[in-house]
Design an enzyme around this catalytic site. Structure first.
Site, PDB file in Angstrom:
ATOM      1  N   GLY A   1       0.823  -1.199   0.000  1.00 46.26           N
ATOM      2  CA  GLY A   1       0.000   0.000   0.000  1.00 46.26           C
ATOM      3  C   GLY A   1       0.858   1.250   0.000  1.00 46.26           C
ATOM      4  N   CYS A   2       0.310   2.331   0.507  1.00 43.62           N
ATOM      5  CA  CYS A   2       1.001   3.621   0.555  1.00 43.62           C
ATOM      6  C   CYS A   2       2.405   3.468   1.125  1.00 43.62           C
ATOM      7  CB  CYS A   2       0.189   4.592   1.399  1.00 43.62           C
ATOM      8  SG  CYS A   2       1.032   6.132   1.791  1.00 43.62           S
ATOM      9  N   PHE A   3       3.416   3.854   0.346  1.00 44.87           N
ATOM     10  CA  PHE A   3       4.785   3.564   0.790  1.00 44.87           C
ATOM     11  C   PHE A   3       5.289   4.485   1.891  1.00 44.87           C
ATOM     12  CE2 PHE A   3       6.790   5.561  -3.377  1.00 44.87           C
ATOM     13  CZ  PHE A   3       6.241   6.805  -3.070  1.00 44.87           C
TER      14      PHE A   3
END
Length: 215
Positions: free
Chosen positions: A56-58
C-alpha cells in the site's frame, strides 16, 4: 485516494507495450536517509541483505521497517512494472505497471527475514488485490520481491501460514505476488522518509489484527 474518485482502469495492469516509455536518466532523489543518515543508494556493506515489499502507501510502509533494530537503511521507490525511471505522477496514473514499494536493507545477524515478513503481513490487508483500503490502483498491490531462493521459500511458507490465519478470521484469498525482485527505482526525495519529515502526514495503512509468528 478516495475510492469514490478512483478510476476503475487504474486497477488494471498495463502491458509492456501499453506502458509509458519512461526515460533513460534516473529521477533525482535524496542522498541520505532522513532519520539514520545512512546513504540510500548502494553499494551497501557486504554483510547486508535486501528485500523489497509492497503493502500500500509507501510512506507508512517505510516507517514500519526503518524502526526495526537490525535494519541498515530503507528507501521508497517503484518496482515490478515496465516503465524505466518513472515519476510518482506516472506511477499514480496506472500506466507504468509499477508498485509503490519499500527497499529494506538489513543485517541478517540482527533481524531475520522471517521478522521482516511478519511486519509485512501484519501491517496491511493482503487480500484486497489492486488496492489497499481506500487507495485503489495497481501501485497499491501487495507484493514481496525477493533476491534469493531462500527468501522465496520463506515468503511462500509464511504466506501459507498467514492464509490459514486470515481464513479463520473470515478473510478471502491472499493476492500477494511473490516474485524475483526487478529493478528498483528510487522515488523522489520528497517521498523518502516522508512521515519523519511530516509526522502528521496521512497514510491509510492498516492490518487485519493477526500476529504472525517469526521464530
Amino acid at each position: 485516494m478516495s475510492l469514490f474518485y478512483a478510476k476503475p482502469e487504474k486497477a488494471k495492469m498495463p502491458t509492456e507495450k501499453t506502458a509509458l516509455k519512461g526515460r533513460n536518466v534516473p529521477i533525482e532523489t535524496a542522498a541520505e536517509h532522513f532519520v539514520s543518515g545512512m546513504p540510500l543508494a548502494p553499494p551497501y556493506p557486504s554483510n547486508m541483505q535486501q528485500c523489497v515489499f509492497g503493502l500500500g502507501c509507501f510512506w507508512g510502509a517505510e516507517r514500519k521497517f526503518w524502526q526495526l533494530p537490525g535494519v541498515y537503511v530503507t528507501a521508497v521507490g517503484y518496482s515490478a512494472g515496465f516503465t524505466p525511471n518513472p515519476t510518482y505522477e506516472e506511477v499514480c496514473s496506472g500506466s507504468t505497471g509499477h508498485n509503490e514499494v519499500v527497499l529494506v536493507v538489513y543485517n541478517p545477524s540482527q533481524v531475520s527475514f522471517k521478522k521482516l515478513l511478519a511486519v509485512f503481513w501484519e501491517s496491511h490487508n493482503p487480500t484486497q488485490g489492486m488496492r489497499q483500503g481506500n487507495d485503489l490502483g495497481t501501485q497499491y498491490r501487495s507484493g514481496v520481491y525477493v533476491y534469493s531462493d531462500e527468501q522465496a521459500e520463506q515468503a511462500e511458507h509464511s504466506k501459507q501460514v498467514v492464509q490459514a490465519m486470515l481464513t479463520e478470521k473470515g478473510y478471502g484469498e491472499i493476492t500477494t505476488e511473490i516474485i524475483k525482485a526487478k529493478e528498483f527505482y528510487f522515488a523522489e526525495a520528497y517521498h523518502q522518509q516522508y512521515l519523519a519529515k511530516n509526522p502528521n502526514g496521512y497514510c491509510g495503512l492498516g492490518g487485519t489484527g493477526i500476529v504472525v509468528p517469526c521464530d
